[in-house]
Design a protein around this motif. Structure first.
Motif, short mmCIF file in Angstrom:
data_model
loop_
_atom_site.label_atom_id
_atom_site.label_comp_id
_atom_site.label_asym_id
_atom_site.label_seq_id
_atom_site.Cartn_x
_atom_site.Cartn_y
_atom_site.Cartn_z
N GLY A 97 0.83 -1.20 0.00
CA GLY A 97 0.00 0.00 0.00
C GLY A 97 0.86 1.25 0.00
N GLU A 98 1.82 1.30 0.90
CA GLU A 98 2.71 2.46 0.98
C GLU A 98 3.49 2.63 -0.32
N ALA A 99 4.04 1.52 -0.85
CA ALA A 99 4.82 1.61 -2.08
C ALA A 99 3.97 2.10 -3.25
N ALA A 100 2.76 1.57 -3.38
CA ALA A 100 1.90 1.93 -4.51
C ALA A 100 1.49 3.40 -4.45
N MET A 101 1.12 3.87 -3.27
CA MET A 101 0.67 5.26 -3.16
C MET A 101 1.81 6.24 -3.36
N HIS A 102 3.00 5.90 -2.90
CA HIS A 102 4.15 6.77 -3.18
C HIS A 102 4.46 6.78 -4.68
N ALA A 103 4.40 5.61 -5.32
CA ALA A 103 4.65 5.55 -6.76
C ALA A 103 3.62 6.38 -7.53
N ALA A 104 2.36 6.28 -7.13
CA ALA A 104 1.31 7.05 -7.80
C ALA A 104 1.56 8.55 -7.64
N SER A 105 2.06 8.96 -6.47
CA SER A 105 2.35 10.38 -6.24
C SER A 105 3.50 10.87 -7.10
N MET A 106 4.39 9.95 -7.48
CA MET A 106 5.51 10.33 -8.36
C MET A 106 5.10 10.39 -9.83
N LEU A 107 4.02 9.71 -10.16
CA LEU A 107 3.63 9.59 -11.57
C LEU A 107 2.45 10.47 -11.96
N SER A 108 1.77 11.06 -10.98
CA SER A 108 0.56 11.82 -11.30
C SER A 108 0.31 12.89 -10.24
N ALA A 109 -0.44 13.91 -10.65
CA ALA A 109 -0.83 14.95 -9.70
C ALA A 109 -1.96 14.49 -8.80
N ARG A 110 -2.82 13.60 -9.31
CA ARG A 110 -3.95 13.07 -8.55
C ARG A 110 -4.12 11.60 -8.91
N TYR A 111 -4.30 10.76 -7.89
CA TYR A 111 -4.50 9.34 -8.15
C TYR A 111 -5.72 8.85 -7.38
N SER A 112 -6.28 7.74 -7.84
CA SER A 112 -7.40 7.09 -7.17
C SER A 112 -7.01 5.66 -6.82
N VAL A 113 -7.61 5.15 -5.76
CA VAL A 113 -7.39 3.77 -5.32
C VAL A 113 -8.69 2.99 -5.49
N LEU A 114 -8.58 1.79 -6.05
CA LEU A 114 -9.74 0.90 -6.18
C LEU A 114 -9.43 -0.36 -5.38
N THR A 115 -10.16 -0.55 -4.29
CA THR A 115 -9.93 -1.70 -3.42
C THR A 115 -11.11 -2.66 -3.50
N THR A 116 -11.18 -3.59 -2.56
CA THR A 116 -12.18 -4.66 -2.63
C THR A 116 -13.49 -4.29 -1.95
N LEU A 117 -13.49 -4.20 -0.62
CA LEU A 117 -14.73 -3.98 0.14
C LEU A 117 -14.74 -2.62 0.82
N PRO A 118 -15.92 -2.03 1.03
CA PRO A 118 -16.01 -0.71 1.66
C PRO A 118 -15.37 -0.65 3.05
N ARG A 119 -15.37 -1.76 3.78
CA ARG A 119 -14.83 -1.73 5.14
C ARG A 119 -13.33 -1.44 5.16
N SER A 120 -12.67 -1.58 4.02
CA SER A 120 -11.23 -1.31 3.96
C SER A 120 -10.93 0.18 3.74
N ILE A 121 -11.92 0.96 3.35
CA ILE A 121 -11.65 2.33 2.95
C ILE A 121 -11.04 3.15 4.08
N HIS A 122 -11.61 3.06 5.29
CA HIS A 122 -11.09 3.90 6.38
C HIS A 122 -9.66 3.49 6.75
N ILE A 123 -9.33 2.20 6.62
CA ILE A 123 -7.97 1.75 6.91
C ILE A 123 -7.00 2.37 5.92
N LEU A 124 -7.37 2.37 4.65
CA LEU A 124 -6.48 2.92 3.62
C LEU A 124 -6.39 4.44 3.72
N GLU A 125 -7.49 5.10 4.06
CA GLU A 125 -7.44 6.55 4.26
C GLU A 125 -6.50 6.91 5.41
N ARG A 126 -6.58 6.16 6.48
CA ARG A 126 -5.69 6.40 7.63
C ARG A 126 -4.23 6.17 7.24
#
Length: 231
Positions: A97-126
């Motif tokens: 997760g950390e690696a992917a979000m840092h890579a996305a920040s290096m490649l784009s001004a804005r990125y989106s994440v597509l995960t599996t279930l809604p219950r994971s969203i707050h964990i990833l936001e944190r």
């Protein structure tokens, strides 16, 4: 060098898929082991699953240290047990997760994440806030597909492609991050279909760990990630 990609759930089939995606990326001389944790949970969907998986992950890191592993990738997008693993390991430990979000920040001004279930969203936001990459994250979205259904449901790829197109337009983002290790096999196809960079954190983390080890760099043991005190 000797590297481990650790799938912290118990899915043998997901682990085989990860190995197929990762092994061709290794440089000559890199010894790669891709493992799962048979006594762990079947999949990690929420904090209680993560807590159980983290316990088994610590045992795997201890075994890896005894075997001379130089660096680790934790192949769960929640970055299950990452902080604790860094205390135990002598070499670098990267969460996908950390690696992917840092890579996305290096490649784009804005990125989106597509995960599996809604219950994971707050964990990833944190996690994004903790890593300091939340300012470029335009949104974290759930496909409403359970982790294990990514393999069994033949419509999974079509669902991810449709949602990916919709959320890129909604968020006005320029890069899509795959928010589950079980999506790794589809990153290249989605990148072609969506015409934006699509990031699989497993592959990014593997190449970064390999580079860090080759540079002689490991996790600092000065304060925060010092080995656990003997009691």
């Amino acid at each position: 060098m000797k590297l481990q990609v650790i799938n912290p759930n118990a899915s043998v089939s997901m682990t085989a898929m990860l190995e197929a995606e990762c092994r061709p990326l290794c440089a000559p001389g890199t010894e790669l082991e891709v493992i799962c944790l048979p006594d762990s949970v079947a999949s990690i969907e929420g904090s209680s699953d993560g807590a159980v998986a983290a316990f088994h992950l610590m045992q795997a890191i201890r075994r890896g240290e005894a075997q001379g592993v130089d660096g680790y990738v934790i192949a769960c997008f929640d970055d299950t047990g990452l902080e604790a693993a860094r205390e135990l390991a002598s070499g670098p430990v990267l969460g996908i997760g950390e690696a992917a979000m840092h890579a996305a920040s290096m490649l784009s001004a804005r990125y989106s994440v597509l995960t599996t279930l809604p219950r994971s969203i707050h964990i990833l936001e944190r996690n994004a806030r903790s890593y300091g990459v939340d300012r470029r994250c335009a949104g974290i979205h759930a496909a409403n597909i359970p982790v294990l259904s990514l393999e069994s449901d033949p419509e999974s790829y079509s669902t991810l492609r449709t949602l990916g197109l919709a959320l890129l337009e909604k968020d006005q983002s320029e890069c899509l991050v795959m928010g589950c290790a079980g999506m790794a096999k589809w990153a290249k196809a989605l990148q072609k279909d969506l015409n934006v960079p699509v990031i699989d954190g497993v592959q990014v983390a593997l190449k970064w760990v390999e580079s860090l080890v080759s540079l002689g760099l490991g996790t600092s043991k000065y304060l925060s990630y010092a080995p656990p005190r003997q009691k």
